[in-house]
Design an enzyme around this catalytic site. Structure first.
Site, PDB file in Angstrom:
ATOM      1  N   ASN A   7      42.907  46.229  29.314  1.00  0.00           N
ATOM      2  CA  ASN A   7      43.060  45.135  30.277  1.00  0.00           C
ATOM      3  C   ASN A   7      42.856  43.839  29.497  1.00  0.00           C
ATOM      4  OD1 ASN A   7      43.026  43.389  32.403  1.00  0.00           O
ATOM      5  ND2 ASN A   7      41.381  44.395  33.533  1.00  0.00           N
ATOM      6  N   ARG A  89      47.199  47.212  31.837  1.00  0.00           N
ATOM      7  CA  ARG A  89      47.253  46.544  33.137  1.00  0.00           C
ATOM      8  C   ARG A  89      48.111  45.277  33.007  1.00  0.00           C
ATOM      9  NH1 ARG A  89      42.326  45.054  36.776  1.00  0.00           N
ATOM     10  NH2 ARG A  89      43.513  44.483  38.603  1.00  0.00           N
ATOM     11  N   HIS A 178      46.241  42.826  42.926  1.00  0.00           N
ATOM     12  CA  HIS A 178      45.177  43.845  43.069  1.00  0.00           C
ATOM     13  C   HIS A 178      45.732  45.198  43.497  1.00  0.00           C
ATOM     14  CE1 HIS A 178      42.161  40.453  44.209  1.00  0.00           C
ATOM     15  NE2 HIS A 178      42.108  40.687  42.916  1.00  0.00           N
ATOM     16  N   ARG A 237      39.256  30.099  44.731  1.00  0.00           N
ATOM     17  CA  ARG A 237      40.588  29.789  45.279  1.00  0.00           C
ATOM     18  C   ARG A 237      40.493  29.468  46.770  1.00  0.00           C
ATOM     19  NH1 ARG A 237      42.590  34.987  42.768  1.00  0.00           N
ATOM     20  NH2 ARG A 237      43.127  34.445  40.628  1.00  0.00           N
ATOM     21  N   GLU A 382      39.861  50.881  39.002  1.00  0.00           N
ATOM     22  CA  GLU A 382      41.224  50.517  38.606  1.00  0.00           C
ATOM     23  C   GLU A 382      41.632  51.175  37.288  1.00  0.00           C
ATOM     24  OE1 GLU A 382      39.679  46.576  39.471  1.00  0.00           O
ATOM     25  OE2 GLU A 382      41.700  46.029  40.081  1.00  0.00           O
TER      26      GLU A 382
END
Ligand code: AMP
Length: 396
Positions: A7, A89, A178, A237, A382
């Site tokens: 990742n 990823r 996601h 955010r 993940e």
């Protein structure tokens, strides 16, 4: 068979080595501060080690990762050739990549087009990929996209209310993010409920946060959009906002457009609302000490999650299961409580005490037996999805 999961971020490279027969993690770690000085490698294998090392770029970083993985004292393999495939990823796949794929030169070329869709993240994914392909040649490198799981969204959910020709020409639409986590949680949820056909709402609540509506195993809507800026209020955010605010900010603050977008990505969310932190550990501490803005940030974050749960229950004609995951979803009972309280219209009842005292890092059933909706906390994984996808695609 051993699979290495990578990742890559702009200045970091996280890795995890899996033994796929048992799905056991043999080693994991991160090469951090790549190219920005004071770089180091943190590794957990046979033993843990922190190595201060000059890591000027991702290529040097991955070479160091292979060094430590094969180190007689700290490593877990004798030779890098024991790694059969690498899973990467990748944040955005655009309309072109709707499922995991082996990285060839032509695939790599196509990925250039996607940079515009995710300019903050794609260059890092590509740097990591290029470095690994150069250092580990002769084995499959599989790209696993964070958008793939959302590619089943119907037009009514994925399109914006803009000129249809602009969607067609410029590919302006909602892609979500996601997806790897949403996929893992929906697979785990299906195992728990014991069937494939059910309505699920996945609440992935981390520093970045998104919900997805999953009907019969397929994503039918998600809160993130063209970029991860849309939807829930997040760590930094803003989430959903009237685009006219951007024009107004530019006029009032004398900013250009990238300053305004950077503000909405990095200075807003619960950090901006609270003025305290983007981290829910700091926020709950501050709120408990009487900080009203920290309390407001927690309330606003939870309110928007609750609002989208209502929306997704509506579009799926009901919900059978709600699953909380990621840093906040797994660890912040104050948020789960605010989301789950006053959900009698859905017939939700849950164990309020367990919510505050549940074991960390485990799957926990929060709903009571009389609840019409199952409510679970499910730790996300993940890296395991990326490893499974890499195995599936590379064995084809
Ligand atoms: P993630 O992006 O999934 O790693 O989630 C990161 C966020 O989860 C952090 O910013 C915290 O707000 C929250 N978080 C992580 N661990 C805990 C914890 N033990 N207690 C409360 N919140 C946590």
């Amino acid at each position: 068979m051993k699979i290495l999961v990578i990742n890559a971020g702009s200045s970091s490279l996280k890795y995890r080595l899996f033994e796929m027969e048992t799905e056991q993690v043999l080693a994991k770690g991160v090469a951090d501060r790549i190219g920005i000085g004071n770089s180091f490698l943190k590794h957990t294998g046979k033993k843990e080690i922190l190595i201060d090392k000059n890591l000027p770029n991702h290529e040097v970083a991955i070479k160091e990762v292979l060094e430590v993985l094969t180190d007689p004292e700290y490593g877990v393999i004798k030779d890098a050739s024991e790694i059969s495939a690498v899973g990467h990823r990748v944040v955005a796949g655009g309309e072109y990549f709707t499922e995991s794929i082996i990285a060839t030169d032509s695939v790599r070329e196509k990925m250039r087009d996607i940079i515009e869709l995710a300019p903050l993240h794609m260059p890092a994914s590509l740097m990591g990929l290029d470095a690994c392909r150069k250092v580990m040649q002769g084995i499959p490198h599989v790209l696993v996209f964070d958008t793939s799981f959302h590619s089943t969204m119907p037009d009514v959910a994925k399109l914006y209310g803009i000129d249809y020709d602009d969607y067609k020409e410029l590919k302006i639409r909602r892609y979500g993010a996601h997806g790897i986590s949403h996929q893992y949680i929906s697979e785990e949820s299906a195992k728990i409920i014991g069937r494939k056909n059910f309505n699920l709402i996945v609440c992935h609540l981390g520093n970045g946060a998104s919900l997805s509506a999953v009907k019969n195993g397929k994503c039918v809507d998600t809160t993130m959009g063209f970029t991860p800026l849309e939807g829930l209020i997040m760590g930094t955010r803003s989430g959903d906002i009237d685009p006219s605010v951007v024009q107004y900010l530019i006029n009032k603050k004398g900013w250009d457009i990238s300053q305004a977008i950077s503000y909405l990505n990095k200075s807003c969310g619960v950090k901006g609302i609270s003025g305290v932190s983007s981290d829910f550990r700091d926020l709950t501490t501050a709120a408990n000490e009487g900080n009203e803005r920290a309390q407001l940030a927690i309330d606003m974050f939870s309110y928007r999650v609750k609002k989208y749960i209502g929306a997704y229950a509506a579009v799926m004609d009901g919900v059978d299961m709600i699953a909380f995951t990621a840093g906040i979803g797994e660890n912040t009972p104050e948020v789960r409580e605010r989301v789950l309280d006053n959900m009698s219209y859905l017939g939700i009842t849950y164990d309020k005490e367990l919510n505050y005292n549940c074991p960390r890092g485990e799957t926990v059933k929060l709903s009571k037996d009389d609840s019409k909706v199952l409510v679970y906390i499910i730790p996300t994984n993940e890296e395991l999805v990326i490893a499974r996808e890499t195995l599936r695609v590379s064995s084809k």
